[in-house]
Write a protein that holds these residues in place. Structure first.
Motif, mmCIF file in Angstrom:
data_model
loop_
_atom_site.group_PDB
_atom_site.id
_atom_site.type_symbol
_atom_site.label_atom_id
_atom_site.label_comp_id
_atom_site.label_asym_id
_atom_site.label_seq_id
_atom_site.Cartn_x
_atom_site.Cartn_y
_atom_site.Cartn_z
ATOM 1 N N ASP A 127 12.180 17.994 11.293
ATOM 2 C CA ASP A 127 13.115 18.641 12.212
ATOM 3 C C ASP A 127 13.830 17.627 13.111
ATOM 4 O O ASP A 127 14.507 18.003 14.060
ATOM 5 C CB ASP A 127 12.382 19.669 13.080
ATOM 6 C CG ASP A 127 11.263 19.033 13.907
ATOM 7 O OD1 ASP A 127 10.827 17.915 13.560
ATOM 8 O OD2 ASP A 127 10.838 19.652 14.903
ATOM 9 N N GLY A 128 13.657 16.357 12.820
ATOM 10 C CA GLY A 128 14.295 15.318 13.619
ATOM 11 C C GLY A 128 15.743 15.087 13.201
ATOM 12 O O GLY A 128 16.251 15.742 12.283
ATOM 13 N N PRO A 129 16.419 14.140 13.867
ATOM 14 C CA PRO A 129 17.807 13.816 13.497
ATOM 15 C C PRO A 129 17.902 13.394 12.031
ATOM 16 O O PRO A 129 17.035 12.678 11.530
ATOM 17 C CB PRO A 129 18.149 12.649 14.436
ATOM 18 C CG PRO A 129 17.243 12.831 15.605
ATOM 19 C CD PRO A 129 15.970 13.378 15.044
ATOM 20 N N LEU A 135 0.820 -1.219 0.000
ATOM 21 C CA LEU A 135 0.000 0.000 0.000
ATOM 22 C C LEU A 135 0.853 1.269 0.000
ATOM 23 O O LEU A 135 0.323 2.366 -0.150
ATOM 24 C CB LEU A 135 -0.916 0.015 1.234
ATOM 25 C CG LEU A 135 -2.023 -1.042 1.290
ATOM 26 C CD1 LEU A 135 -2.791 -0.911 2.607
ATOM 27 C CD2 LEU A 135 -2.979 -0.900 0.110
ATOM 28 N N LYS A 136 2.153 1.082 0.204
ATOM 29 C CA LYS A 136 3.098 2.200 0.323
ATOM 30 C C LYS A 136 2.709 3.138 1.462
ATOM 31 O O LYS A 136 2.736 4.366 1.334
ATOM 32 C CB LYS A 136 3.188 2.968 -0.997
ATOM 33 C CG LYS A 136 3.768 2.130 -2.131
ATOM 34 C CD LYS A 136 3.939 2.925 -3.409
ATOM 35 C CE LYS A 136 4.557 2.061 -4.503
ATOM 36 N NZ LYS A 136 4.728 2.803 -5.770
ATOM 37 N N LYS A 137 2.334 2.537 2.588
ATOM 38 C CA LYS A 137 1.996 3.281 3.796
ATOM 39 C C LYS A 137 3.162 3.138 4.774
ATOM 40 O O LYS A 137 3.372 2.079 5.355
ATOM 41 C CB LYS A 137 0.705 2.743 4.432
ATOM 42 C CG LYS A 137 -0.511 2.801 3.516
ATOM 43 C CD LYS A 137 -0.904 4.238 3.199
ATOM 44 C CE LYS A 137 -2.192 4.279 2.386
ATOM 45 N NZ LYS A 137 -2.582 5.671 2.034
ATOM 46 N N TYR A 138 3.923 4.211 4.922
ATOM 47 C CA TYR A 138 5.139 4.155 5.729
ATOM 48 C C TYR A 138 5.102 5.162 6.875
ATOM 49 O O TYR A 138 4.254 6.058 6.919
ATOM 50 C CB TYR A 138 6.363 4.441 4.854
ATOM 51 C CG TYR A 138 6.512 3.491 3.681
ATOM 52 C CD1 TYR A 138 6.663 2.123 3.885
ATOM 53 C CD2 TYR A 138 6.512 3.976 2.374
ATOM 54 C CE1 TYR A 138 6.811 1.260 2.809
ATOM 55 C CE2 TYR A 138 6.661 3.115 1.286
ATOM 56 C CZ TYR A 138 6.805 1.759 1.508
ATOM 57 O OH TYR A 138 6.942 0.910 0.452
ATOM 58 N N CYS A 193 16.621 7.492 6.697
ATOM 59 C CA CYS A 193 16.667 6.135 6.156
ATOM 60 C C CYS A 193 15.472 5.288 6.622
ATOM 61 O O CYS A 193 15.260 4.181 6.133
ATOM 62 C CB CYS A 193 17.973 5.446 6.537
ATOM 63 S SG CYS A 193 18.188 5.226 8.322
ATOM 64 N N LYS A 194 14.692 5.810 7.556
ATOM 65 C CA LYS A 194 13.547 5.066 8.094
ATOM 66 C C LYS A 194 12.248 5.367 7.347
ATOM 67 O O LYS A 194 11.192 4.833 7.707
ATOM 68 C CB LYS A 194 13.343 5.411 9.586
ATOM 69 C CG LYS A 194 14.544 5.138 10.475
ATOM 70 C CD LYS A 194 14.258 5.615 11.905
ATOM 71 C CE LYS A 194 15.491 5.522 12.801
ATOM 72 N NZ LYS A 194 15.785 4.140 13.182
ATOM 73 N N LYS A 195 12.311 6.197 6.324
ATOM 74 C CA LYS A 195 11.090 6.693 5.685
ATOM 75 C C LYS A 195 10.292 5.602 4.965
ATOM 76 O O LYS A 195 9.097 5.767 4.712
ATOM 77 C CB LYS A 195 11.419 7.823 4.710
ATOM 78 C CG LYS A 195 12.303 7.406 3.538
ATOM 79 C CD LYS A 195 12.609 8.604 2.654
ATOM 80 C CE LYS A 195 13.493 8.195 1.480
ATOM 81 N NZ LYS A 195 13.798 9.353 0.607
ATOM 82 N N ASN A 196 10.939 4.486 4.634
ATOM 83 C CA ASN A 196 10.236 3.398 3.955
ATOM 84 C C ASN A 196 9.931 2.234 4.896
ATOM 85 O O ASN A 196 9.743 1.098 4.451
ATOM 86 C CB ASN A 196 11.053 2.899 2.765
ATOM 87 C CG ASN A 196 11.139 3.936 1.651
ATOM 88 O OD1 ASN A 196 10.207 4.711 1.439
ATOM 89 N ND2 ASN A 196 12.258 3.968 0.949
ATOM 90 N N THR A 197 9.859 2.527 6.182
ATOM 91 C CA THR A 197 9.550 1.500 7.179
ATOM 92 C C THR A 197 8.065 1.568 7.544
ATOM 93 O O THR A 197 7.584 2.632 7.933
ATOM 94 C CB THR A 197 10.397 1.702 8.449
ATOM 95 O OG1 THR A 197 11.780 1.734 8.105
ATOM 96 C CG2 THR A 197 10.154 0.565 9.441
#
Length: 355
Positions: A55-57, A46-49, A62-66
């Motif tokens: 403004d975070g670290p 579904l491409k729901k990540y 790299c976590k955007k596709n989790t």
């Protein structure tokens, strides 16, 4: 369910609390282990990540596709463990289930709004607090009514002794603060891979031990805690949380393949807060859940200090982000926080018996 089966088959092992605790852990563990890969694949299709804070670290890009919302399977596995192995006539169990489901729905709506509208805000802060407050007030009212509107409350002071409260508005406010505060504190802690779930496991183990001891007159007296005849069923619920947490950690450990989302953190925090209330261990919760307290306090101090001095105490709050920005690796921060959480568990259990 197993209690009803035992009424017909009369197998003594089915009524054994230890047997039911073990089954509860294993059942919730393997449910997570089996279904989470399907949940991960489903959300990826579904491409729901997870929506990452701008403004975070920077390392979090790299976590955007989790995938997120793994807390759904955590809740389902806990509820299955509870319905299979707990005595469903136990009032304590329904109090915790009420908070678990109520806070879970709020967390689900928050996650859904973030994912659907692709922003990190989700529910507005005031809206989230309002609905969490409604859940807390309803459940506290249930306890009050079930207590015939007038009971003596034994509030245990860690490292000291017991003091007694008549249930009144002051105590009800304390209960409200415990449920809403714990729910939000766990939510704040859930910012790194596996950071929140291990302290949740340790906290549920600690509360499970206390619930078992509370239901035994001898151990309750020895450990200086209130005797609560029917509290042993809470140990099975704590076991379900532990097993579910371990199963989820299999996929949430660094580098995480899925996040629990607010649906998991808000519901688990609220449920553990309610368990501590039912066991009259509201103050001990501050020790057992020391990591959650630390994270919440870091945010409170950061906000207050910035409003007064226009300066920041930490590079970023919650405090785990502070260490990230200082250059400490994520995996090292996580493991060290786990170690601190385990130490908090040991100190909390030790504080119950002071000669």
């Amino acid at each position: 369910m197993i209690i009803l089966i035992n009424q017909y088959l009369n197998f003594k092992i089915f009524s054994c609390i230890t047997f039911r605790i073990i089954l509860s852990i294993l059942t919730s563990f393997f449910i997570n282990l089996y279904f989470i890969p399907y949940i991960i694949a489903y959300f990826k299709n579904l491409k729901k990540y997870q929506i990452i804070r701008m403004d975070g670290p920077k390392t979090h890009s790299c976590k955007k596709n989790t995938p997120t919302m793994g807390g759904l399977i955590i809740l389902i596995s806990i509820l299955i463990g509870v319905f299979l192995y707990c005595d469903l006539c136990n009032f304590y169990i329904w109090c915790v289930i009420g908070v678990l489901i109520g806070c879970g729905i709020i967390g689900f709506l928050d996650d859904y709004k973030k994912i659907n509208f692709k922003n990190t805000q989700g529910l507005k802060i005031l809206s989230k607090f309002f609905w969490l407050s409604i859940v807390a007030i309803i459940m506290i009212s249930m306890i009050y009514v079930n207590s015939n509107n007038s009971i003596n409350i034994e509030l245990v002071i860690p490292f000291y002794t017991k003091i007694f409260f008549k249930i009144n508005y002051l105590y009800m406010f304390l209960c409200y603060f415990v449920i809403v505060g714990t729910s939000n504190a766990v939510n704040l802690t859930d910012g790194l891979d596996g950071l929140a779930i291990m302290p949740i496991i340790f906290l549920s183990v600690g509360l499970g031990i206390i619930s078992l001891c509370s239901s035994n007159v001898f151990f309750a007296h020895y450990m200086n805690i209130p005797y609560l005849k029917k509290a042993n069923e809470l140990s099975i619920l704590c076991a379900a949380i532990t097993g579910s947490g371990l199963g989820f950690l299999w996929f949430n450990a660094y580098p995480a393949k899925i996040f629990m989302g607010d649906v998991g953190s808000l519901s688990l925090g609220g449920a553990l807060g309610m368990i501590s209330i039912l066991l009259h261990q509201e103050l001990l919760l501050l020790i057992l859940g020391g990591i959650f307290v630390l994270e919440a306090i870091s945010v409170i101090l950061q906000v207050i200090y910035f409003k007064i001095r226009k300066k920041r105490i930490f590079k970023m709050a919650p405090i785990h982000h502070h260490y990230e920005i200082k250059g400490i690796s994520e995996s090292l921060i996580i493991v060290r926080f786990w170690i601190l959480s385990f130490i908090c568990l040991l100190i909390g259990i030790a504080s119950l018996k002071v000669n």
